[in-house]
Design an enzyme around this catalytic site. Structure first.
Site, PDB file in Angstrom:
ATOM      1  N   CYS A  62       0.846  -1.198   0.000  1.00  0.00           N
ATOM      2  CA  CYS A  62       0.000   0.000   0.000  1.00  0.00           C
ATOM      3  C   CYS A  62       0.879   1.246   0.000  1.00  0.00           C
ATOM      4  O   CYS A  62       1.742   1.412   0.866  1.00  0.00           O
ATOM      5  CB  CYS A  62      -0.906  -0.019   1.226  1.00  0.00           C
ATOM      6  SG  CYS A  62      -1.735   1.545   1.511  1.00  0.00           S
ATOM      7  N   THR A 116      -8.358   6.070  -6.047  1.00  0.00           N
ATOM      8  CA  THR A 116      -7.214   5.425  -6.704  1.00  0.00           C
ATOM      9  C   THR A 116      -6.229   4.815  -5.719  1.00  0.00           C
ATOM     10  O   THR A 116      -5.454   3.936  -6.089  1.00  0.00           O
ATOM     11  CB  THR A 116      -6.452   6.422  -7.600  1.00  0.00           C
ATOM     12  OG1 THR A 116      -6.041   7.526  -6.800  1.00  0.00           O
ATOM     13  CG2 THR A 116      -7.320   6.917  -8.749  1.00  0.00           C
ATOM     14  N   HIS A 176      -8.315   8.268   2.939  1.00  0.00           N
ATOM     15  CA  HIS A 176      -7.652   9.569   3.087  1.00  0.00           C
ATOM     16  C   HIS A 176      -8.683  10.649   2.856  1.00  0.00           C
ATOM     17  O   HIS A 176      -9.529  10.535   1.969  1.00  0.00           O
ATOM     18  CB  HIS A 176      -6.491   9.703   2.103  1.00  0.00           C
ATOM     19  CG  HIS A 176      -6.849   9.329   0.699  1.00  0.00           C
ATOM     20  ND1 HIS A 176      -6.901   8.020   0.276  1.00  0.00           N
ATOM     21  CD2 HIS A 176      -7.221  10.080  -0.358  1.00  0.00           C
ATOM     22  CE1 HIS A 176      -7.277   7.974  -0.988  1.00  0.00           C
ATOM     23  NE2 HIS A 176      -7.496   9.225  -1.389  1.00  0.00           N
TER      24      HIS A 176
HETATM   25  P1  AMP Z   1      -8.179   9.306  -4.454  1.00  0.00           P
HETATM   26  O1  AMP Z   1      -8.454   9.504  -5.919  1.00  0.00           O
HETATM   27  O2  AMP Z   1      -9.267   9.894  -3.563  1.00  0.00           O
HETATM   28  O3  AMP Z   1      -7.867   7.871  -4.093  1.00  0.00           O
HETATM   29  O4  AMP Z   1      -6.905  10.188  -4.132  1.00  0.00           O
HETATM   30  C1  AMP Z   1      -5.605   9.718  -4.214  1.00  0.00           C
HETATM   31  C2  AMP Z   1      -4.731  10.929  -4.235  1.00  0.00           C
HETATM   32  O5  AMP Z   1      -3.415  10.550  -3.910  1.00  0.00           O
HETATM   33  C3  AMP Z   1      -4.681  11.633  -5.591  1.00  0.00           C
HETATM   34  O6  AMP Z   1      -5.155  12.970  -5.454  1.00  0.00           O
HETATM   35  C4  AMP Z   1      -3.197  11.572  -5.965  1.00  0.00           C
HETATM   36  O7  AMP Z   1      -2.755  12.740  -6.619  1.00  0.00           O
HETATM   37  C5  AMP Z   1      -2.543  11.376  -4.620  1.00  0.00           C
HETATM   38  N1  AMP Z   1      -1.245  10.705  -4.639  1.00  0.00           N
HETATM   39  C6  AMP Z   1      -0.891   9.614  -5.353  1.00  0.00           C
HETATM   40  N2  AMP Z   1       0.380   9.260  -5.093  1.00  0.00           N
HETATM   41  C7  AMP Z   1       0.841  10.161  -4.172  1.00  0.00           C
HETATM   42  C8  AMP Z   1       2.083  10.354  -3.502  1.00  0.00           C
HETATM   43  N3  AMP Z   1       3.135   9.534  -3.700  1.00  0.00           N
HETATM   44  N4  AMP Z   1       2.201  11.392  -2.638  1.00  0.00           N
HETATM   45  C9  AMP Z   1       1.173  12.225  -2.432  1.00  0.00           C
HETATM   46  N5  AMP Z   1      -0.048  12.090  -3.036  1.00  0.00           N
HETATM   47  C10 AMP Z   1      -0.206  11.082  -3.891  1.00  0.00           C
HETATM   48 ZN    ZN Z   2      -2.291   1.286   3.684  1.00  0.00          ZN
END
Ligand code: AMP
Ligand code: ZN
Length: 114
Positions: free
Chosen positions: A4, A95, A100
């Site tokens: 994860c 995603t 979060h």
């Molecule tokens: P969600 O679409 O609600 O699952 O949001 C996932 C979020 O995580 C997206 O806005 C991505 O831009 C962000 N994200 C993905 N990888 C990283 C990372 N390594 N560091 C910070 N944010 C990330």
């Molecule tokens: Zn996790």
């Protein structure tokens, strides 16, 4: 959870600066910000989706919302306003499957969201 992304960030296996951290939560800057302030408030404990929450998580979810509110206030957005978002599963565009809370601020945010 070994595979994860957010568990790895929390464990320090992937570089990332915490904007906020306490015993149950961390907050990081979103890598693809959608607003001048775009943070993710993430519980240290792995929970895949909102569908996996139980009654024992009520205090944790409350802490996530209160952390978002406190951070928005610290950054000066309490009066102008800000948005918090929890996406669940594919139709909502989730995603990363470790829950979060998005905190977005610093621009006008239209409604309804896309
Ligand atoms: P969600 O679409 O609600 O699952 O949001 C996932 C979020 O995580 C997206 O806005 C991505 O831009 C962000 N994200 C993905 N990888 C990283 C990372 N390594 N560091 C910070 N944010 C990330
Ligand atoms: Zn996790």
């Amino acid at each position: 959870m070994t595979d994860c992304l957010f568990c790895k960030i929390i464990a320090g296996q992937i570089q990332g600066r915490f904007v906020h951290e306490d015993h149950e939560l961390v907050a990081i800057r979103d890598i693809n910000p959608q607003a001048p302030l775009h943070l993710l408030i993430i519980p240290r404990r792995h929970i895949s989706t909102l569908n996996d929450l139980g009654p024992h998580d009520d205090a944790l979810v409350g802490s996530m919302v209160r952390a978002a509110s406190a951070i928005a206030k610290e950054h000066g957005y309490a009066d102008d306003g800000y948005r918090t978002v929890l996406n669940c599963n594919s139709a909502a565009g989730q995603t990363v499957f470790h829950i979060h809370l998005h905190l977005l601020a610093g621009r006008g945010l239209s409604w309804p969201p896309g």
